[in-house]
Motif scaffolding. Structure first.
Motif, PDB file in Angstrom:
ATOM      1  N   THR A 123      25.989  75.779  49.727  1.00 60.23           N
ATOM      2  CA  THR A 123      26.316  74.647  50.499  1.00 60.23           C
ATOM      3  C   THR A 123      25.035  74.748  51.538  1.00 60.23           C
ATOM      4  N   ALA A 124      24.501  75.984  51.758  1.00 63.70           N
ATOM      5  CA  ALA A 124      23.168  75.906  52.588  1.00 63.70           C
ATOM      6  C   ALA A 124      22.058  75.153  51.963  1.00 63.70           C
ATOM      7  N   GLU A 125      21.687  75.340  50.696  1.00 62.65           N
ATOM      8  CA  GLU A 125      20.701  74.527  50.022  1.00 62.65           C
ATOM      9  C   GLU A 125      20.790  73.228  49.826  1.00 62.65           C
ATOM     10  N   LEU A 126      22.282  72.881  49.657  1.00 62.39           N
ATOM     11  CA  LEU A 126      22.605  71.283  49.606  1.00 62.39           C
ATOM     12  C   LEU A 126      22.154  70.634  51.097  1.00 62.39           C
ATOM     13  N   GLU A 127      22.545  71.516  52.054  1.00 61.51           N
ATOM     14  CA  GLU A 127      22.185  70.671  53.353  1.00 61.51           C
ATOM     15  C   GLU A 127      20.649  70.663  53.518  1.00 61.51           C
ATOM     16  N   ARG A 128      20.008  71.834  53.120  1.00 61.67           N
ATOM     17  CA  ARG A 128      18.697  71.658  52.947  1.00 61.67           C
ATOM     18  C   ARG A 128      17.882  70.495  52.175  1.00 61.67           C
ATOM     19  N   LEU A 129      18.467  70.338  50.951  1.00 61.12           N
ATOM     20  CA  LEU A 129      17.857  69.436  50.128  1.00 61.12           C
ATOM     21  C   LEU A 129      18.350  67.908  50.600  1.00 61.12           C
ATOM     22  N   TYR A 130      19.589  67.880  51.115  1.00 59.34           N
ATOM     23  CA  TYR A 130      20.005  66.470  52.034  1.00 59.34           C
ATOM     24  C   TYR A 130      19.035  66.204  53.056  1.00 59.34           C
ATOM     25  N   ALA A 131      18.514  67.145  53.873  1.00 57.38           N
ATOM     26  CA  ALA A 131      17.433  66.900  54.933  1.00 57.38           C
ATOM     27  C   ALA A 131      16.133  66.615  54.785  1.00 57.38           C
ATOM     28  N   GLN A 132      15.670  67.258  53.332  1.00 58.94           N
ATOM     29  CA  GLN A 132      14.664  66.912  52.633  1.00 58.94           C
ATOM     30  C   GLN A 132      14.332  65.425  52.068  1.00 58.94           C
ATOM     31  N   THR A 133      15.663  65.337  51.372  1.00 59.71           N
ATOM     32  CA  THR A 133      15.652  63.732  50.781  1.00 59.71           C
ATOM     33  C   THR A 133      15.756  62.777  51.791  1.00 59.71           C
ATOM     34  N   SER A 134      16.398  62.992  52.817  1.00 62.79           N
ATOM     35  CA  SER A 134      16.573  61.788  54.018  1.00 62.79           C
ATOM     36  C   SER A 134      14.985  61.742  54.394  1.00 62.79           C
ATOM     37  N   ARG A 135      14.314  62.824  54.730  1.00 59.78           N
ATOM     38  CA  ARG A 135      12.991  62.582  55.420  1.00 59.78           C
ATOM     39  C   ARG A 135      12.093  61.899  54.127  1.00 59.78           C
ATOM     40  N   LEU A 136      12.250  62.004  52.862  1.00 59.76           N
ATOM     41  CA  LEU A 136      11.838  61.405  51.994  1.00 59.76           C
ATOM     42  C   LEU A 136      11.945  59.868  51.828  1.00 59.76           C
ATOM     43  N   LEU A 137      13.075  59.638  52.088  1.00 59.32           N
ATOM     44  CA  LEU A 137      13.739  58.453  52.036  1.00 59.32           C
ATOM     45  C   LEU A 137      12.958  57.299  53.489  1.00 59.32           C
TER      46      LEU A 137
END
Length: 148
Positions: A123-137
């Motif tokens: 779950t923590a990794e999912l949240e981190r990946l979501y934040a990173q992909t949001s920044r990429l978008l």
């Protein structure tokens, strides 16, 4: 050469310990555990000509050495993964019981082979990946001039 997909969990159809033994062929790269993991190219096979053992030579040339005819000290040199991409047509799945997500990916190797696998995220990794992909978008949108 495309590698065969392997399920992530043994319960998905693959039993542990069922890998076939490594039988080196001429030209294969192999590591020799009797030589502290030294890597060599197989230049002669047992039973061919006068060879009674495997003969290996360093990839760049050098002094040849022998390995037992049964190949017990030899292991294949694995190709190195270069990157992973999302698997076409695959969909992410969240496992409530395990509290983790699984994203189907295709691993690409330096020998041009590929392997289907899964990126498993807590779950923590999912949240981190979501934040990173949001920044990429957001960066992508700024680059296109869509966002001020």
């Amino acid at each position: 050469m495309t590698r065969q997909p392997s399920p992530h969990l043994p319960s998905q159809g693959v039993e542990l310990g069922t890998a076939s033994p490594f039988v080196p062929r001429l030209g294969d790269l192999a590591t020799d555990s009797a030589r502290e993991g030294r890597v060599g190219v197989v230049v002669a096979l047992p039973g061919e000509g006068s060879a009674t053992t495997y003969h290996l030579r360093p990839p760049g040339g050098g002094t040849q050495w022998s390995a037992p005819a049964d190949g017990t000290t030899l292991r294949p040199v694995p190709a190195k993964a270069t990157h992973a991409t999302l698997l076409a047509g695959g969909d992410a799945v969240y496992d409530r019981r395990a509290r983790q997500g699984s994203v189907p990916v295709e691993f690409h190797f330096d020998d041009s082979s590929t392997f289907d696998g899964a990126l498993i995220l807590t779950t923590a990794e999912l949240e981190r990946l979501y934040a990173q992909t949001s920044r990429l978008l957001e960066a992508h949108e700024r680059a296109l001039g869509s966002t001020p």
